[in-house]
Every structure is written in structure tokens, then in C-alpha cells.
Design a protein around this motif. Structure first.
Motif, PDB file in Angstrom:
ATOM      1  N   THR A 153       0.791  -1.222  -0.076  1.00 20.85           N
ATOM      2  CA  THR A 153      -0.128   0.080  -0.034  1.00 20.85           C
ATOM      3  C   THR A 153       0.716   1.272   0.001  1.00 20.85           C
ATOM      4  O   THR A 153       2.189   1.075  -0.108  1.00 20.85           O
ATOM      5  N   CYS A 154       0.221   2.307  -0.098  1.00 20.75           N
ATOM      6  CA  CYS A 154       1.120   3.454  -0.037  1.00 20.75           C
ATOM      7  C   CYS A 154       1.195   4.160   1.338  1.00 20.75           C
ATOM      8  O   CYS A 154       1.923   5.325   1.452  1.00 20.75           O
ATOM      9  N   SER A 155       1.027   3.359   2.322  1.00 13.12           N
ATOM     10  CA  SER A 155       1.196   3.818   3.665  1.00 13.12           C
ATOM     11  C   SER A 155       1.550   2.513   4.405  1.00 13.12           C
ATOM     12  O   SER A 155       1.505   1.423   4.172  1.00 13.12           O
ATOM     13  N   GLY A 156       2.183   2.781   5.670  1.00 15.21           N
ATOM     14  CA  GLY A 156       2.647   1.726   6.433  1.00 15.21           C
ATOM     15  C   GLY A 156       4.346   1.386   6.250  1.00 15.21           C
ATOM     16  O   GLY A 156       4.964   2.518   5.966  1.00 15.21           O
ATOM     17  N   ALA A 157       4.856   0.183   6.511  1.00 19.10           N
ATOM     18  CA  ALA A 157       6.064   0.166   6.585  1.00 19.10           C
ATOM     19  C   ALA A 157       6.453  -0.986   5.448  1.00 19.10           C
ATOM     20  O   ALA A 157       5.670  -1.569   4.928  1.00 19.10           O
ATOM     21  N   VAL A 158       7.818  -0.738   4.696  1.00 21.78           N
ATOM     22  CA  VAL A 158       8.090  -1.598   3.712  1.00 21.78           C
ATOM     23  C   VAL A 158       9.516  -1.929   3.943  1.00 21.78           C
ATOM     24  O   VAL A 158      10.562  -1.095   4.503  1.00 21.78           O
ATOM     25  N   ASN A 159       9.870  -3.150   3.828  1.00 25.40           N
ATOM     26  CA  ASN A 159      11.231  -3.861   4.091  1.00 25.40           C
ATOM     27  C   ASN A 159      11.912  -3.961   2.824  1.00 25.40           C
ATOM     28  O   ASN A 159      11.518  -4.341   1.822  1.00 25.40           O
ATOM     29  N   GLY A 202       2.156   7.606   2.951  1.00 19.09           N
ATOM     30  CA  GLY A 202       3.341   7.697   3.934  1.00 19.09           C
ATOM     31  C   GLY A 202       3.974   6.228   4.249  1.00 19.09           C
ATOM     32  O   GLY A 202       3.248   5.724   4.645  1.00 19.09           O
ATOM     33  N   LEU A 203       5.307   6.178   3.809  1.00 17.23           N
ATOM     34  CA  LEU A 203       5.899   5.050   4.078  1.00 17.23           C
ATOM     35  C   LEU A 203       7.075   5.133   5.079  1.00 17.23           C
ATOM     36  O   LEU A 203       7.692   6.187   5.081  1.00 17.23           O
ATOM     37  N   THR A 204       7.361   3.960   5.789  1.00 21.60           N
ATOM     38  CA  THR A 204       8.597   3.857   6.551  1.00 21.60           C
ATOM     39  C   THR A 204       9.390   2.587   6.079  1.00 21.60           C
ATOM     40  O   THR A 204       8.702   1.775   5.978  1.00 21.60           O
ATOM     41  N   GLY A 206      14.248   4.672   7.443  1.00 18.22           N
ATOM     42  CA  GLY A 206      13.932   6.110   6.824  1.00 18.22           C
ATOM     43  C   GLY A 206      12.259   6.187   6.749  1.00 18.22           C
ATOM     44  O   GLY A 206      11.772   5.260   6.823  1.00 18.22           O
ATOM     45  N   THR A 207      12.095   7.296   6.008  1.00 18.57           N
ATOM     46  CA  THR A 207      10.680   7.570   5.600  1.00 18.57           C
ATOM     47  C   THR A 207      10.702   8.061   4.375  1.00 18.57           C
ATOM     48  O   THR A 207      11.615   8.726   3.592  1.00 18.57           O
ATOM     49  N   ILE A 208       9.551   8.015   3.732  1.00 20.32           N
ATOM     50  CA  ILE A 208       9.114   8.307   2.471  1.00 20.32           C
ATOM     51  C   ILE A 208       7.875   9.206   2.507  1.00 20.32           C
ATOM     52  O   ILE A 208       6.699   8.669   2.901  1.00 20.32           O
ATOM     53  N   ALA A 209       7.953  10.330   2.652  1.00 24.89           N
ATOM     54  CA  ALA A 209       6.666  11.354   3.123  1.00 24.89           C
ATOM     55  C   ALA A 209       5.860  11.235   1.902  1.00 24.89           C
ATOM     56  O   ALA A 209       5.976  11.044   0.688  1.00 24.89           O
ATOM     57  N   GLY A 210       4.538  11.558   2.501  1.00 28.16           N
ATOM     58  CA  GLY A 210       3.307  11.609   1.702  1.00 28.16           C
ATOM     59  C   GLY A 210       3.306  12.593   0.571  1.00 28.16           C
ATOM     60  O   GLY A 210       2.895  12.406  -0.708  1.00 28.16           O
ATOM     61  N   ASP A 211       4.058  13.683   0.881  1.00 29.37           N
ATOM     62  CA  ASP A 211       4.092  14.767  -0.105  1.00 29.37           C
ATOM     63  C   ASP A 211       4.924  14.380  -1.453  1.00 29.37           C
ATOM     64  O   ASP A 211       4.610  14.785  -2.523  1.00 29.37           O
ATOM     65  N   ALA A 212       6.062  13.405  -1.154  1.00 34.81           N
ATOM     66  CA  ALA A 212       6.809  12.806  -2.213  1.00 34.81           C
ATOM     67  C   ALA A 212       5.949  11.978  -3.168  1.00 34.81           C
ATOM     68  O   ALA A 212       6.242  12.019  -4.127  1.00 34.81           O
ATOM     69  N   ILE A 213       4.980  11.097  -2.380  1.00 33.91           N
ATOM     70  CA  ILE A 213       4.175  10.294  -3.177  1.00 33.91           C
ATOM     71  C   ILE A 213       3.310  10.941  -3.975  1.00 33.91           C
ATOM     72  O   ILE A 213       3.129  10.606  -5.319  1.00 33.91           O
ATOM     73  N   GLY A 214       2.686  12.070  -3.470  1.00 36.34           N
ATOM     74  CA  GLY A 214       1.845  12.711  -4.327  1.00 36.34           C
ATOM     75  C   GLY A 214       2.353  13.591  -5.455  1.00 36.34           C
ATOM     76  O   GLY A 214       1.744  13.675  -6.290  1.00 36.34           O
ATOM     77  N   THR A 215       3.519  13.884  -5.152  1.00 41.04           N
ATOM     78  CA  THR A 215       4.301  14.742  -6.438  1.00 41.04           C
ATOM     79  C   THR A 215       4.530  13.332  -7.446  1.00 41.04           C
ATOM     80  O   THR A 215       4.195  14.034  -8.543  1.00 41.04           O
TER      81      THR A 215
END
Length: 304
Positions: free
Chosen positions: A45-51, A155-157, A111-120
Motif C-alpha cells: 500500500t502507499c502507507s505503512g512500513a516496507v522492508n 506515507g511509508l516507513t 527512513g521515511t518516504i513522505a506522503g508529499d513525495a508520493i503525491g508529487t
């Protein structure tokens, strides 16, 4: 049966030609391949954690932001744009884009991938798509609305699965101690400690000079002041509850339970019980005057 004989020099020339062609093709393929690209980690998904491994590209499926795109476009549908802004079409378009690269796994534990970056990324993928509106101003507003919706809902972690924390300092090695001497340096590094860089590991850093506590003031025997000198025997310690406190109670020496009952104060001073006070003296004078008047009136009546 006759067998045609081929001269040796012709055979050698053919072999060299074939070898040169093979080397040319192999070298061209090697040069065109370029460096190996990092793997791509696909988030569910576009939110949560990803390994993923450090340096991996993180991607999200277009279907995971489909509803957010629909809502963002729907926010810009009004009486002027209902015929040119198509939320459902834009949602289907982003779903058909497949995987969208939104960031990478950093070279750290996470780290994190902000929701603003995904929206862009989503907004850039929809540029020029059908259903954004007829006018450029309308298209810009629709894309900004979609970007805002995706930024709020995504927003991803990132978690690096192959991250290894720095090794702990070893038994020690020979190096230069503070002051120019040579001795054992914590962490097994050797050499001048002034060349060490914070955050490095191995034989070139990761250690710091031992702390020098010689400048900290300490108590010296025979110089301490005894408590009896600082606080005389007939004096009181600061904050002593038994000592009279300014502003608490009156001059009668009442206890704390009585002093705290109210703010009443006595009018007369605390003197001896047999002292004649001014009110009593005035009362005696007035009583004598009244008595003299009554006696004078009684005498005059008897005389008449």
C-alpha cells in the motif's frame, strides 16, 4: 572422393576474423549493459512500513492510490468543470500506470518516504491525461488537489533488512594518547587520535580520546567548613518551621493552627493586667462628672 585442401594461412585468417567479431560483439554488449541497477521493492500500500535492502528503489502500485486520485479530482468538479474533469477516468489512468517509483531505502537502519513525495510522483504521472480539464488553470488545480489528497493519505516507513550496526570497540590497539604519549587506544585503532573522524569504523576512526577530568574542582582535606561554624548553635537553620516567620501570625506567639484561622489582630498591646488603660480613665472621668451633676441638682431641689 576428392577433398579440397585449404591452405594453412587461410584457415588462420578465418579463425582470427571470427575471434575478432566475437570480441567486438561481446565488448559492445558489455558496454551497453552499464552498471547493474538496484532491485525494486514493491510496497503493498502507499502507507505503512516496507522492508528492503539498502539502496533498493521503493515503488507503489497505481491501484493503491486510485481512490485518493478519484477524491482529489472530485474536489474540483463544479458547475464549470463537470463536463471536462473526469474523476473516474483519472482513477483508472493511475491504476493502469502499474508500479510508481516513489523513493529509495536509505543506507541506514530505516527512513521515511513522505506522503508529499508520493503525491508529487502521482501528479507527475497524470500530467497530460484525459479528464484533467480543458483549461491549463483547471488542469493545474486538479493536479494540485490530487497531490494534496495523496499526500494526506500516504506515507511509508522504510526498514533496511541488511543494515548492520557499527561494531563495538575491540580490546584496543597501540596509538598516540593525549599529550603525545604512546599507549593503548580503545577500539583497536592505531595512530594519532587527532586524525579520527566521528562516525567512522575500522582502523581509521570510531574512537575518541579518553576524557580528561583533571580540571574538575574537588574538595581538599582540611578546607571544608564545619556545620557548627556555618550554622551557630543559638541560631536557626533556613526554613526551620519552629522559627517565627515574617507575615505569619501575630505577636502573641500563637501556634500555626491558630494563626492560620484568620487575619484578626488585637487592638490593645500586651501589657500587665493591673495597668490602667486610656478607655478606663475616660470612663471614670465621665462617671464622676455625671455624679457631680446629679448631686448638684438634688441639693438645689432640697434647698428650694
Amino acid at each position: 572422393m576428392l577433398v579440397r585442401k585449404i591452405p594453412t594461412w587461410q584457415t588462420t585468417r578465418r579463425a582470427l576474423t571470427v575471434t575478432a567479431v566475437a570480441a567486438f560483439v561481446t565488448g559492445g554488449a558489455f558496454l551497453s549493459a552499464g552498471p547493474a541497477s538496484a532491485a525494486t521493492t514493491l510496497a503493498g500500500t502507499c502507507s505503512g512500513a516496507v522492508n528492503g535492502s539498502m539502496g533498493d528503489t521503493v515503488a507503489v502500485q497505481g491501484t493503491s492510490v486510485k481512490e485518493l486520485v478519484r477524491k482529489g479530482a472530485q474536489d474540483q468538479v463544479n458547475a464549470l468543470t463537470f463536463a471536462t474533469v473526469w474523476p473516474n477516468s483519472l482513477a483508472d489512468t493511475i491504476a493502469g500506470k502499474g508500479a510508481l517509483n516513489v523513493g529509495t531505502v536509505p543506507n541506514s537502519a530505516g527512513g521515511t518516504i513522505a506522503g508529499d513525495a508520493i503525491g508529487t510522483v502521482v501528479a507527475n504521472a497524470l500530467k497530460g491525461a484525459a479528464g484533467l480539464g480543458l483549461l491549463p488553470d483547471t488542469q493545474t488545480k486538479v493536479l494540485n488537489s490530487i497531490k494534496s489528497r495523496v499526500a494526506q493519505g500516504c506515507g511509508l516507513t522504510t526498514v533496511a533488512t541488511n543494515y548492520a550496526p557499527p561494531s563495538t570497540p575491540g580490546a584496543g590497539g597501540t596509538g598516540t594518547q593525549p599529550g603525545g604519549g604512546t599507549g593503548t587506544v580503545p577500539g583497536g585503532t592505531s595512530g594519532n587520535l587527532s586524525n579520527l573522524n566521528p562516525g567512522t569504523t575500522g582502523g581509521t576512526g570510531g574512537s575518541a580520546p579518553m576524557r580528561d577530568y583533571s580540571g574538575i574542582p574537588t574538595a581538599t582535606a582540611g578546607t571544608a567548613v564545619a556545620p557548627g561554624v556555618r550554622y551557630p548553635a543559638n541560631g536557626t537553620l533556613p526554613g526551620d518551621a519552629s522559627a517565627p516567620q515574617a507575615g505569619q501570625g501575630d505577636q502573641s506567639g500563637q501556634g500555626a493552627d491558630i494563626r492560620d484561622a484568620g487575619n484578626a489582630q488585637s487592638l490593645a498591646s500586651n501589657g500587665a493586667s493591673n495597668d490602667v488603660q486610656l478607655p478606663m480613665l475616660l470612663a471614670v472621668i465621665v462617671l464622676a462628672g455625671v455624679t457631680a451633676g446629679l448631686v448638684r441638682t438634688w441639693v438645689l431641689r432640697r434647698a428650694s
